[in-house]
Design a protein around this motif. Structure first.
Motif, mmCIF file in Angstrom:
data_model
loop_
_atom_site.group_PDB
_atom_site.id
_atom_site.type_symbol
_atom_site.label_atom_id
_atom_site.label_comp_id
_atom_site.label_asym_id
_atom_site.label_seq_id
_atom_site.Cartn_x
_atom_site.Cartn_y
_atom_site.Cartn_z
ATOM 1 N N PHE A 51 9.267 -8.907 6.004
ATOM 2 C CA PHE A 51 9.401 -9.692 4.889
ATOM 3 C C PHE A 51 8.117 -10.210 4.152
ATOM 4 O O PHE A 51 8.057 -10.588 3.138
ATOM 5 C CB PHE A 51 9.820 -11.220 5.276
ATOM 6 N N GLY A 52 6.996 -9.320 4.592
ATOM 7 C CA GLY A 52 5.581 -9.718 4.021
ATOM 8 C C GLY A 52 4.890 -8.490 3.992
ATOM 9 O O GLY A 52 3.691 -8.577 3.692
ATOM 10 N N GLU A 53 5.378 -7.309 3.769
ATOM 11 C CA GLU A 53 4.370 -6.089 4.039
ATOM 12 C C GLU A 53 3.694 -5.867 2.590
ATOM 13 O O GLU A 53 4.407 -6.077 1.673
ATOM 14 C CB GLU A 53 5.189 -4.772 4.050
ATOM 15 N N PRO A 54 2.654 -6.018 2.574
ATOM 16 C CA PRO A 54 1.530 -5.778 1.312
ATOM 17 C C PRO A 54 1.739 -4.453 0.899
ATOM 18 O O PRO A 54 2.294 -3.520 1.545
ATOM 19 C CB PRO A 54 0.161 -6.212 1.930
ATOM 20 N N ALA A 55 1.302 -4.535 -0.442
ATOM 21 C CA ALA A 55 1.126 -3.183 -1.386
ATOM 22 C C ALA A 55 0.342 -2.328 -0.525
ATOM 23 O O ALA A 55 -0.623 -2.663 0.202
ATOM 24 C CB ALA A 55 0.873 -3.400 -2.774
ATOM 25 N N MET A 56 0.320 -1.053 -0.878
ATOM 26 C CA MET A 56 -0.471 -0.033 -0.276
ATOM 27 C C MET A 56 -2.201 -0.270 -0.772
ATOM 28 O O MET A 56 -2.996 -0.034 -0.323
ATOM 29 C CB MET A 56 -0.189 1.385 -0.608
ATOM 30 N N THR A 57 -2.130 -0.843 -2.220
ATOM 31 C CA THR A 57 -3.496 -1.046 -3.001
ATOM 32 C C THR A 57 -3.486 -1.896 -3.629
ATOM 33 O O THR A 57 -2.326 -2.509 -4.088
ATOM 34 C CB THR A 57 -3.988 0.343 -3.768
ATOM 35 N N GLU A 58 -4.658 -2.487 -4.032
ATOM 36 C CA GLU A 58 -4.553 -3.732 -4.992
ATOM 37 C C GLU A 58 -4.530 -3.107 -6.432
ATOM 38 O O GLU A 58 -4.611 -1.872 -6.649
ATOM 39 C CB GLU A 58 -6.156 -4.225 -4.884
ATOM 40 N N ALA A 59 -4.383 -4.176 -7.300
ATOM 41 C CA ALA A 59 -3.934 -3.839 -8.535
ATOM 42 C C ALA A 59 -5.121 -3.385 -9.087
ATOM 43 O O ALA A 59 -6.203 -3.883 -8.819
ATOM 44 C CB ALA A 59 -3.372 -5.107 -9.245
ATOM 45 N N PRO A 60 -5.356 -2.434 -10.194
ATOM 46 C CA PRO A 60 -4.181 -1.971 -10.818
ATOM 47 C C PRO A 60 -3.335 -0.833 -10.161
ATOM 48 O O PRO A 60 -2.193 -0.465 -10.578
ATOM 49 C CB PRO A 60 -4.775 -1.203 -12.307
ATOM 50 N N ALA A 84 4.346 9.915 -1.007
ATOM 51 C CA ALA A 84 3.749 9.655 -2.298
ATOM 52 C C ALA A 84 2.526 8.420 -2.102
ATOM 53 O O ALA A 84 2.069 8.103 -3.088
ATOM 54 C CB ALA A 84 4.701 9.064 -3.330
ATOM 55 N N GLY A 85 2.615 7.953 -0.960
ATOM 56 C CA GLY A 85 1.584 7.038 -0.596
ATOM 57 C C GLY A 85 1.903 5.499 -1.139
ATOM 58 O O GLY A 85 1.048 4.674 -1.151
ATOM 59 N N LEU A 86 3.105 5.325 -1.412
ATOM 60 C CA LEU A 86 3.736 4.193 -1.648
ATOM 61 C C LEU A 86 4.114 3.168 -0.712
ATOM 62 O O LEU A 86 4.279 1.934 -0.903
ATOM 63 C CB LEU A 86 4.945 4.356 -2.656
ATOM 64 N N ILE A 87 4.364 3.566 0.612
ATOM 65 C CA ILE A 87 4.775 2.773 1.677
ATOM 66 C C ILE A 87 4.138 3.382 3.051
ATOM 67 O O ILE A 87 3.874 4.328 2.921
ATOM 68 C CB ILE A 87 6.173 2.685 1.906
ATOM 69 N N THR A 115 1.220 2.186 -6.558
ATOM 70 C CA THR A 115 0.822 1.678 -5.256
ATOM 71 C C THR A 115 0.467 0.518 -5.065
ATOM 72 O O THR A 115 0.366 -0.061 -3.975
ATOM 73 C CB THR A 115 -0.510 2.694 -4.788
ATOM 74 N N SER A 116 0.426 -0.265 -6.079
ATOM 75 C CA SER A 116 0.181 -1.756 -6.114
ATOM 76 C C SER A 116 1.352 -2.780 -5.980
ATOM 77 O O SER A 116 1.435 -4.049 -5.929
ATOM 78 C CB SER A 116 -0.878 -2.447 -7.237
ATOM 79 N N GLN A 117 2.549 -2.014 -5.878
ATOM 80 C CA GLN A 117 3.814 -2.723 -5.765
ATOM 81 C C GLN A 117 4.020 -2.925 -4.038
ATOM 82 O O GLN A 117 4.050 -1.920 -3.541
ATOM 83 C CB GLN A 117 5.079 -1.990 -6.368
#
Length: 133
Positions: A51-60, A84-87, A115-117
């Motif tokens: 329920f709280g997995e963070p994004a792979m990278t910070e914005a942008p 693709a490095g998204l999860i 990747t910031s999602q």
């Protein structure tokens, strides 16, 4: 050996046996408590990630284009996202998709994801039907 000394020897054996039995019981209880603690801690950490997995990278972040085919299962999509490095974790994403609550499920289409999602945001984006222009 007299009967008195035999009784004393028997009592000593019994006392030693009781002491060993008590020590074994204490060790078993400690091991059980340690296993319960460890399993509980792992379950809590996994639940927190669901329920709280963070994004792979910070914005942008970085934009990545993913195509979801009609025949793709959630696991297939998760594998594409991981490559693709998204999860971070395919199995965790599959579970997240089931628990997030979008009844429509992942829809076929081409998506520009970032990747910031967070995984939840990725699921939300891919749960919206794509319309042909």
């Amino acid at each position: 050996m007299s009967s008195k000394s035999r009784k004393q020897a028997a009592r000593k054996k019994e006392a030693a046996g009781n002491a060993v039995y008590t020590v074994v019981k204490i060790v078993v209880v400690i091991l059980i408590v340690m296993v319960i603690y460890r399993v509980g801690n792992m379950a809590y950490t996994y639940g927190e990630r669901i329920f709280g997995e963070p994004a792979m990278t910070e914005a942008p972040g970085t934009d990545v284009v993913i195509t979801v085919e009609e025949s793709d299962s959630v696991k297939d999509v998760a594998e594409k996202l991981e490559q693709a490095g998204l999860i971070r974790d395919v199995d965790l994403f599959v579970l997240q998709e089931k628990l997030v609550g979008f009844k429509s499920g992942l829809q076929p289409g081409t998506y520009t994801l970032n990747t910031s999602q967070t995984p939840e945001e990725l699921i939300e984006t891919m749960s919206v039907s794509q319309t042909e222009d």
